[in-house]
Design a protein around this motif. Structure first.
Motif, short mmCIF file in Angstrom:
data_model
loop_
_atom_site.label_atom_id
_atom_site.label_comp_id
_atom_site.label_asym_id
_atom_site.label_seq_id
_atom_site.Cartn_x
_atom_site.Cartn_y
_atom_site.Cartn_z
N ASN A 111 0.82 -1.21 0.00
CA ASN A 111 0.00 0.00 0.00
C ASN A 111 0.85 1.26 0.00
OD1 ASN A 111 0.72 -1.01 2.60
ND2 ASN A 111 -0.59 0.52 3.56
N LEU A 112 2.18 1.12 0.24
CA LEU A 112 3.08 2.28 0.23
C LEU A 112 4.07 2.15 -0.93
CD1 LEU A 112 3.96 2.86 4.00
CD2 LEU A 112 2.10 3.82 2.62
N ARG A 113 4.76 3.26 -1.19
CA ARG A 113 5.80 3.28 -2.21
C ARG A 113 7.00 4.00 -1.59
NH1 ARG A 113 5.20 3.27 -7.81
NH2 ARG A 113 2.95 3.62 -7.62
N CYS A 114 7.68 3.35 -0.67
CA CYS A 114 8.81 3.99 0.02
C CYS A 114 9.96 4.18 -0.97
CB CYS A 114 9.26 3.14 1.20
SG CYS A 114 7.89 2.77 2.31
N ASP A 115 10.65 5.31 -0.85
CA ASP A 115 11.64 5.61 -1.89
C ASP A 115 12.91 4.77 -1.75
OD1 ASP A 115 12.89 6.80 0.28
OD2 ASP A 115 12.74 8.85 -0.50
N TYR A 116 13.03 4.01 -0.67
CA TYR A 116 14.23 3.16 -0.54
C TYR A 116 13.87 1.67 -0.52
CZ TYR A 116 12.62 3.62 4.26
OH TYR A 116 11.85 3.65 5.39
N CYS A 117 12.66 1.33 -0.93
CA CYS A 117 12.24 -0.07 -0.81
C CYS A 117 13.21 -0.99 -1.57
CB CYS A 117 10.83 -0.25 -1.36
SG CYS A 117 10.25 -1.95 -1.13
N ALA A 142 11.50 9.82 15.09
CA ALA A 142 10.74 10.15 16.30
C ALA A 142 9.59 11.09 16.00
CB ALA A 142 11.68 10.78 17.33
N THR A 143 9.71 11.82 14.91
CA THR A 143 8.65 12.76 14.50
C THR A 143 8.33 12.49 13.03
OG1 THR A 143 10.37 14.36 13.98
CG2 THR A 143 9.34 14.57 16.14
N PRO A 144 7.21 13.03 12.53
CA PRO A 144 6.75 12.59 11.20
C PRO A 144 7.66 12.94 10.02
CG PRO A 144 4.97 13.70 12.41
CD PRO A 144 6.21 13.86 13.21
N GLU A 145 8.45 14.03 10.10
CA GLU A 145 9.07 14.57 8.88
C GLU A 145 9.84 13.53 8.08
OE1 GLU A 145 9.43 16.01 11.95
OE2 GLU A 145 7.78 17.42 11.57
N ARG A 146 10.83 12.91 8.73
CA ARG A 146 11.70 12.02 7.96
C ARG A 146 10.96 10.77 7.50
NH1 ARG A 146 15.95 11.66 11.35
NH2 ARG A 146 15.61 9.51 11.98
N HIS A 147 10.19 10.18 8.37
CA HIS A 147 9.42 8.99 8.02
C HIS A 147 8.50 9.31 6.82
CE1 HIS A 147 7.17 5.23 9.25
NE2 HIS A 147 6.24 5.85 8.53
N ASP A 148 7.77 10.42 6.92
CA ASP A 148 6.82 10.76 5.85
C ASP A 148 7.53 11.14 4.55
OD1 ASP A 148 4.92 10.31 7.73
OD2 ASP A 148 4.01 12.31 7.67
N ARG A 149 8.73 11.70 4.67
CA ARG A 149 9.47 12.07 3.45
C ARG A 149 9.80 10.81 2.63
NH1 ARG A 149 13.35 14.92 5.74
NH2 ARG A 149 15.02 13.39 5.57
N HIS A 150 10.15 9.74 3.31
CA HIS A 150 10.50 8.50 2.59
C HIS A 150 9.27 7.66 2.24
CE1 HIS A 150 14.82 8.79 2.90
NE2 HIS A 150 14.74 9.03 4.18
N ARG A 151 8.23 7.73 3.09
CA ARG A 151 7.14 6.75 2.97
C ARG A 151 5.81 7.34 2.53
NH1 ARG A 151 7.93 1.78 5.67
NH2 ARG A 151 10.06 1.54 6.36
N GLY A 152 5.70 8.68 2.59
CA GLY A 152 4.46 9.31 2.14
C GLY A 152 3.79 10.07 3.28
N PRO A 153 3.07 11.15 2.93
CA PRO A 153 2.44 12.00 3.94
C PRO A 153 1.45 11.22 4.81
CG PRO A 153 2.28 12.98 1.74
CD PRO A 153 2.83 11.61 1.56
#
Ligand code: SF4
Length: 342
Positions: free
Chosen positions: A101-107, A200-211
């Motif tokens: 369901n995701l499209r992580c940029d480092y998958c 620990a916060t959304p920014e980095r996780h969401d940058r790679h995995r989606g908002p």
């Protein structure tokens, strides 16, 4: 794979001047740089591979592009290695589907909502579980893409857990409705949920995995815990500083050491940054997909890590991986490294 140094060797071989060119390329490179060697003689491959092994600069990719052979080697050993004496075959990985369901940029296996579903399927998983019981498998890891996209993931996990303690790798975003029910029936003492959370916060996780994915992963962690599951948190990070920062967050959250996995990005699949890894860097962990048996989960969509297309009998595919590892071991100055995925 993008390289830091490109070397066009034309028709040169080791018998006709290739070695000085390689040495010159190494001299203008830094540890960790990738050097691409492009030439018109595919036959140079085996000698180049031997040179890579004996000089400690692992070959990480070999392809043919526009009729020309292209080899990529890394300058020096992979960073942050950790020795491990785990016997080959004690860990078994299953890639159940590949779509996500995701499209992580480092998958590392190019999973996404548009990736073709390549399903291992319940009957094959059940047979794998039966045969694995005879082969000394101590742990099973189930990964997707996203395994909870599958209608029968509950039965798949139950089959695995009947043989060995089983960890399922998930982004934790689908624990609702029917999928929550499939979780409900699973044995808590045999199944661990390894949920991805990169920061620990959304920014980095969401940058790679989606908002919005960080918040939903946190929700998933809470839901899994509320259902009584042990949760392991797995982060993928780009730098040591990110790893340290996340480690501090896990300390604050009082997450036990055995319930955390922090790993670097592997330069495989969709990733365009990270550590380039070849066979020589990785202790094999038998990995089964719908397409065959692979050397390690980090390259389960890459031809260079395919060991055999025949999954059954499982004893034979385990033996094929061990034989391939023995061949690697014959190279005296090779140091196999572990790249922890779990
Ligand atoms: S890294 Fe995991 S969650 Fe992200 S696309 Fe790949 S399989 Fe899906």
């Amino acid at each position: 794979m993008r390289a830091d140094v490109d070397l066009d060797i034309g028709r040169k071989t080791f018998a006709s001047g290739l070695l000085p060119e390689l040495i010159a390329a190494l001299r203008r490179s830094h540890p960790g740089d990738l050097v691409a060697v492009v030439g018109d003689e595919q036959s140079v491959g085996p000698e180049l591979e031997t040179w890579c092994r004996f000089t400690g600069n692992p070959l990480v990719e070999a392809t043919v592009e526009n009729g020309r052979a292209r080899f990529v080697f890394r300058c020096g050993a992979a960073p942050r290695p950790a020795e491990d004496n785990r016997p080959v075959g004690s860990r078994l990985w299953l890639y159940t589907n590949f779509d996500c369901n995701l499209r992580c940029d480092y998958c590392c296996v190019r999973s996404s909502p548009t990736a073709l579903r390549r399903e291992l399927g319940l009957p094959r998983v059940q047979r794998i579980a039966r045969e694995a019981a005879e082969l000394g498998v101590k742990e099973i890891f189930v990964t997707g893409g996203e395994p909870f996209l599958l209608e029968d993931i509950g039965e798949i996990l139950a089959a695995c857990a009947s043989v060995a303690p089983t960890t399922v790798l998930t982004n934790g975003m689908l624990f609702a409705g029917r999928r929550a029910e499939s979780l409900h029936a699973l044995p808590r003492d045999r199944i661990v949920l390894q949920i991805s959370l990169d920061s620990a916060t959304p920014e980095r996780h969401d940058r790679h995995r989606g908002p919005g994915t960080w918040a939903r992963a946190c929700e998933g962690i809470q839901r899994a815990r509320a259902q009584g599951f042990r949760v392991r948190i797995a982060a993928t990070v780009s730098t040591d500083a990110e790893a340290d920062e996340f480690g501090q967050f896990l300390d604050e959250e009082k997450i036990a050491a055995e319930d955390r996995v922090i790993r670097g990005i592997a330069l495989r699949g969709s990733a365009n940054e990270g550590v380039a890894l070849g066979r020589a860097d990785l202790v094999p962990e038998v990995t089964i997909t719908a397409d065959g048996v692979y050397w390690h989960p980090v390259g389960a969509d890459d031809a260079d890590l395919l060991v055999t297309r025949e999954i059954f009998p499982l004893a034979e595919s385990f033996a094929a991986v061990r034989r391939a590892f023995d061949r690697e071991g014959e190279h005296a100055n090779k140091l196999a490294r572990i790249f922890n995925c779990a």
